[in-house]
Write an enzyme that holds these catalytic residues in place. Structure first.
Site, mmCIF file in Angstrom:
data_model
loop_
_atom_site.group_PDB
_atom_site.id
_atom_site.type_symbol
_atom_site.label_atom_id
_atom_site.label_comp_id
_atom_site.label_asym_id
_atom_site.label_seq_id
_atom_site.Cartn_x
_atom_site.Cartn_y
_atom_site.Cartn_z
ATOM 1 N N HIS A 164 -6.821 10.416 5.665
ATOM 2 C CA HIS A 164 -6.032 9.419 6.380
ATOM 3 C C HIS A 164 -5.807 9.835 7.834
ATOM 4 C CE1 HIS A 164 -4.561 8.495 2.173
ATOM 5 N NE2 HIS A 164 -4.862 7.295 2.618
ATOM 6 N N SER B 79 -11.179 4.938 8.452
ATOM 7 C CA SER B 79 -11.312 4.903 9.915
ATOM 8 C C SER B 79 -12.098 6.096 10.440
ATOM 9 C CB SER B 79 -9.928 4.878 10.576
ATOM 10 O OG SER B 79 -9.247 3.675 10.283
ATOM 11 N N ASN C 56 -10.308 0.827 2.753
ATOM 12 C CA ASN C 56 -9.043 0.745 3.473
ATOM 13 C C ASN C 56 -9.192 1.242 4.904
ATOM 14 O OD1 ASN C 56 -8.111 0.072 0.934
ATOM 15 N ND2 ASN C 56 -6.380 1.482 0.985
ATOM 16 N N VAL C 57 -8.675 0.467 5.848
ATOM 17 C CA VAL C 57 -8.768 0.805 7.268
ATOM 18 C C VAL C 57 -7.402 0.585 7.915
ATOM 19 C CG1 VAL C 57 -9.866 0.260 9.473
ATOM 20 C CG2 VAL C 57 -11.187 0.084 7.342
ATOM 21 N N HIS D 98 -10.039 5.469 0.777
ATOM 22 C CA HIS D 98 -8.966 5.555 1.755
ATOM 23 C C HIS D 98 -9.436 6.390 2.940
ATOM 24 C CE1 HIS D 98 -5.290 4.628 -1.050
ATOM 25 N NE2 HIS D 98 -6.319 3.824 -1.273
ATOM 26 N N GLY D 99 -8.728 6.268 4.070
ATOM 27 C CA GLY D 99 -9.086 7.063 5.237
ATOM 28 C C GLY D 99 -10.413 6.666 5.839
ATOM 29 N N THR E 169 -6.065 3.254 10.911
ATOM 30 C CA THR E 169 -6.057 3.934 12.204
ATOM 31 C C THR E 169 -7.030 3.305 13.191
ATOM 32 O OG1 THR E 169 -5.391 6.000 11.150
ATOM 33 C CG2 THR E 169 -6.338 6.169 13.341
ATOM 34 N N ASP F 71 0.807 -1.212 0.000
ATOM 35 C CA ASP F 71 0.000 0.000 0.000
ATOM 36 C C ASP F 71 0.848 1.274 0.000
ATOM 37 O OD1 ASP F 71 -2.535 1.248 0.099
ATOM 38 O OD2 ASP F 71 -2.371 1.525 2.268
ATOM 39 N N HIS F 72 0.347 2.300 -0.688
ATOM 40 C CA HIS F 72 0.969 3.633 -0.721
ATOM 41 C C HIS F 72 2.466 3.570 -1.029
ATOM 42 C CE1 HIS F 72 -2.263 6.423 0.195
ATOM 43 N NE2 HIS F 72 -2.756 5.503 0.987
#
Length: 289
Positions: free
Chosen positions: A183, A214, A233-234, A211-212, A236, A84-85
């Site tokens: 994020h 959480s 995507n999770v 993304h982000g 945090t 990822d990233h």
């Protein structure tokens, strides 16, 4: 169970009008918690290793990757591995040998033309290796210590017309879109632009990634999946669960020195968070297991 591919899980989720959950892992406890949580929910899952996590592990990808592969192969549910990233081409080129079926190549920090050129080169290389590739367009923000992003600022959101050109010209298999999440949010207060998501879903013919997540409330996540998001995507949220459990345990047991004691409750807390999030996503459509 043998490893499956991220592309397979995302395709299956898209066909079911649901979403596959993808969790970022940092430690062995993260890996175990994600798999236990997914098994509890009886759902497939993606284990994600970010470039930041690799940096934390002294720049070495293989120790964490091999632990993830070993755990995934023993899981009772389908598990895929995703890098990822990725900003480093050197790290990108380690993906396949380390057991990853997919990568998210992150050149979103660059001006559009440079982002497109770098992503096109990454996609050509990834496809030659049989890897599924995700990219990002717009400003999700909150990575690498950057200041909090105003997700509602002009220009922060993904433009549908630009996104269509970017996907066509880059050849990516999925696109992470900026629709109001950020994020590293520690509060679940993000408000998503569902009208924009609807236009993106109508314009693009590749899976859309959030993304982000959480920082996104449950009802917003459910609406996002219904609106076309197929990978969530999770990261945090797991760290909040882990850190909270450790703090509580040590407050109650200040004499504790054995890490197995507090890491076990941390792992259990993360597994619960995984199962809960998967349950939220499954509630917006058929399960993806």
């Amino acid at each position: 169970m043998p490893l499956v591919t991220t592309g397979e899980l995302v395709t299956r989720a898209a066909e079911a009008r649901s979403a596959v959950a993808a969790f970022n892992i940092i430690t062995l406890e993260h890996i175990e918690a994600v798999i236990v949580g997914a098994e509890s929910a009886e759902a497939s899952v993606v284990l994600q290793v970010s470039e930041n996590a690799v940096k934390f592990r002294h720049g070495r990808l293989l120790p964490l990757a091999r632990a993830a592969v070993a755990a995934a192969e023993r899981a009772a549910v389908p598990v895929a591995l995703h890098l990822d990233h990725v900003q480093s081409d050197g790290l990108l080129r380690q993906a396949q040998a380390a057991g990853f079926s997919s990568v998210m190549y992150d050149a979103a920090r660059l001006p559009y033309a440079d982002n497109l050129a770098a992503t096109r080169a990454a996609a050509d290389w990834a496809h030659a290796q049989g890897l599924w590739i995700e990219a990002e367009l717009g400003e999700v923000g909150g990575k690498n210590g950057s200041p909090p992003l105003d997700a509602h600022a002009p220009g922060a959101r993904t433009d549908p017309a630009q996104a269509r050109a970017f996907v066509t010209d880059s050849g990516v298999d999925a696109l992470a879109v900026a629709i109001g999440s950020t994020h590293a949010m520690t509060t679940r207060t993000a408000a998503l632009d569902h009208d924009l998501l609807k236009r993106l879903a109508a314009t693009l013919d590749v899976p859309l990634v959030l993304h982000g997540s959480s920082g996104v409330p449950d009802d917003e996540l459910i609406a996002a999946v219904a609106g076309g998001i197929t990978k969530v995507n999770v990261g945090t949220a797991l760290n909040l669960a882990m850190t909270g459990a450790i703090r509580a345990y040590l407050a109650e047991h200040p004499e504790a020195v054995d890490p197995r004691k507090y890491l076990s409750v941390a792992r259990e807390a993360m597994a619960g968070a995984v199962a809960r999030i998967i349950g939220v996503l499954a509630g917006s459509g058929p399960a993806t297991a």
